[in-house]
Design an enzyme around this catalytic site. Structure first.
Site, PDB file in Angstrom:
ATOM      1  N   SER A 245       0.855  -1.199   0.000  1.00  0.00           N
ATOM      2  CA  SER A 245       0.000   0.000   0.000  1.00  0.00           C
ATOM      3  C   SER A 245       0.885   1.241   0.000  1.00  0.00           C
ATOM      4  CB  SER A 245      -0.865   0.004   1.249  1.00  0.00           C
ATOM      5  OG  SER A 245      -0.044   0.237   2.369  1.00  0.00           O
ATOM      6  N   LYS A 246       0.254   2.383  -0.184  1.00  0.00           N
ATOM      7  CA  LYS A 246       0.994   3.654  -0.237  1.00  0.00           C
ATOM      8  C   LYS A 246       1.900   3.844   0.980  1.00  0.00           C
ATOM      9  CE  LYS A 246      -0.179   7.210  -3.290  1.00  0.00           C
ATOM     10  NZ  LYS A 246       0.211   6.459  -4.464  1.00  0.00           N
ATOM     11  N   ARG A 247       1.397   3.369   2.126  1.00  0.00           N
ATOM     12  CA  ARG A 247       2.158   3.566   3.353  1.00  0.00           C
ATOM     13  C   ARG A 247       3.474   2.786   3.345  1.00  0.00           C
ATOM     14  NH1 ARG A 247       0.536   1.938   8.438  1.00  0.00           N
ATOM     15  NH2 ARG A 247      -0.881   0.506   7.415  1.00  0.00           N
TER      16      ARG A 247
END
Ligand code: GLU
Length: 474
Positions: A245-247
């Site tokens: 994910s983006k994180r």
């Protein structure tokens, strides 16, 4: 004779190119070019709502930055509507596909019924057998229709180079839609039509497309063609075991560039997501990747993204690089960076800090004090190394003694400091640490005597003087 690969990377420009896409592009590139084959780029921009031209630009730019250059020209899927429609028409003519007039409400009812009966929904095939006269009548009335592929009875088998043999009974496959009611063809259809026309003989892509492959093979057959070979790449997972994910590093490739990551480091790291050279080597040059990459060594297991490892690999590539090249890299990010300084001095600074930096931005950050006198000092180091006035007094005497030093070179600076500490009856460390703090502002860094030598007499004496006047802080 082995066939020369013709492969493609086919991103949808509905977002930036990130790690997963870049890895797919890299594996395609390596696979094709190591065998003298061709690597094409096809932008799958048929979803006009979600496709954005800025994403197209970002994808092209990022691939170029990575050095994954493609054989020209770029194919834009949206410009190939006529070809897709011709293929639909051909299938309708040959009765490999049929028009389906079922309404949304009808289909929803069927779907509901299936879910109530706890059965997997499949399209009933109701419109398969519409009579010619009914068809004529409905076309005359301009009844809306989509086009479905007629799935023949049987099985589809193929051997995926990563996932092994796969067999699917056609009972499990719906007569799926190849052209929507609004006239737009669907992904599983266009991808085949385009791959056929581009003469793609190997499809290497993410594992998320594995389930589409049997459907696509049926399309190949329906169009009277042989399917290419397939190799699906394992998913890239975040540290939590979930899809990246983006994180957790699902950052656009351009951000890595802006952070000063070297493309060769990033490519090396990407190559290890699902592949390894078969031994414990982890730092590989692009040429080594070109030589050693093999789809046979790609594993099925999801590859976990590890930012620490990415940074470490990037750092290894950075410290192996010539200072001149690193300076060029820094100037690509910031044209003005110390343009007015002596070139030799700048290159020596880079040489001194490059072994600790993981990116060009860190290189710039770690170089700061070589150009600007520190006006603040690392607090923790001060508390430990410059706690009271006795240090200031000692440093003052050292500062005075440095004025008499004839040769300002690493060896003589070291000899002098050690002799002076003996004279004062203190360990060398009592001078080394405060001197480092005074001239760099930090508690750690490159070899102190190399550092003093490079900074030069004038800078060192001026910085020591400033620290003596201001430390310890009151
Ligand atoms: N456009 C598809 C995607 O971005 C890839 C299609 C393919 O490689 O077959 O996921």
């Amino acid at each position: 004779m082995p066939i020369t690969p013709r492969v493609r990377f086919a991103p949808s420009p509905t977002g930036e190119l990130h790690l997963g896409g870049a890895r797919t592009a890299l594996f395609n590139f390596l696979f094709a070019r190591q065998k003298g084959g061709q690597f094409f780029l096809r932008i799958e921009d048929t979803d006009s709502q979600r496709s954005k031209s800025e994403f197209v630009d970002q994808i092209l730019y990022s691939l170029e930055w990575l050095g994954l250059t493609w054989n020209k020209p770029v194919v834009y899927q949206s410009r190939r509507r006529d070809v897709h429609h011709d293929a639909v028409r051909k299938l309708l003519r040959e009765e490999g596909a049929y028009r389906c007039f079922c309404t949304v409400e009808q289909l929803a009812k069927e779907r509901d019924g299936a879910s109530k009966a706890k059965k997997l929904y499949r399209y009933s095939g109701r419109c398969r057998n519409i009579s010619d006269s009914e068809l004529k009548q409905r076309l005359n009335k301009a009844d809306p229709f989509c086009v479905r592929l007629l799935i023949p009875k049987g099985k589809t088998k193929f051997a995926d180079s990563v996932y092994g043999p796969i067999e699917v009974d056609h009972k499990e496959i719906d007569d799926f839609i190849i052209q929507r009611t609004d006239g737009t063809p669907t992904y599983n259809f266009t991808v085949v039509v385009d791959d056929l026309e581009m003469e793609i003989n190997w499809v290497i892509r993410g594992e998320d497309h594995l389930a589409n492959t049997p459907k696509q093979i049926i399309v190949y057959k329906a169009l009277g063609s042989n399917p290419p070979k397939f190799g699906h790449l394992p998913m890239i997972l975040g540290p939590n075991g979930q899809r990246l994910s983006k994180r957790h590093g699902a950052t656009g490739i351009q951000e890595y560039r802006d952070m000063g990551v070297l493309p060769e480091g990033l490519l090396n790291y990407l190559a290890l997501l699902g592949w390894s050279p078969g031994d414990d080597r982890e730092v590989l040059s692009f040429n080594q990747l070109m030589k050693e990459f093999s789809l046979k060594k790609v594993v099925k297991k999801g590859a976990v993204f590890d930012e620490k490892k990415l940074n470490w690999i990037c750092g290894q590539h950075l410290s192996d690089k010539k200072s001149e090249e690193l300076l060029q890299g820094v100037h690509a990010l910031d044209q003005e960076w110390h343009k007015d300084e002596q070139l030799d001095y700048v290159l020596n600074v880079i040489e001194m800090v490059k072994t600790r930096a993981k990116s060009l931005s860190e290189l710039v950050e770690f170089s700061d004090y070589f150009f600007d006198d520190p006006k603040s000092f690392d607090e923790k180091s001060i508390r430990k190394r410059w706690h009271d006035n006795s240090v200031t007094e000692l440093m003052n005497r050292y500062w005075v003694s440095l004025h008499d030093l004839i040769k300002w070179e690493a060896d003589s600076l070291e000899e002098h400091l050690r002799a002076f500490s003996e004279l004062e009856g203190v360990s060398a460390g009592k001078l080394i640490h405060p001197t480092r703090i005074a001239i760099s502002g930090h508690g750690v860094g490159p070899s102190l005597f190399e550092l003093m030598s490079l900074l030069g007499r004038e800078r060192v004496l001026r910085r020591l003087n400033y620290a003596i006047d201001n430390l310890p802080p009151s």
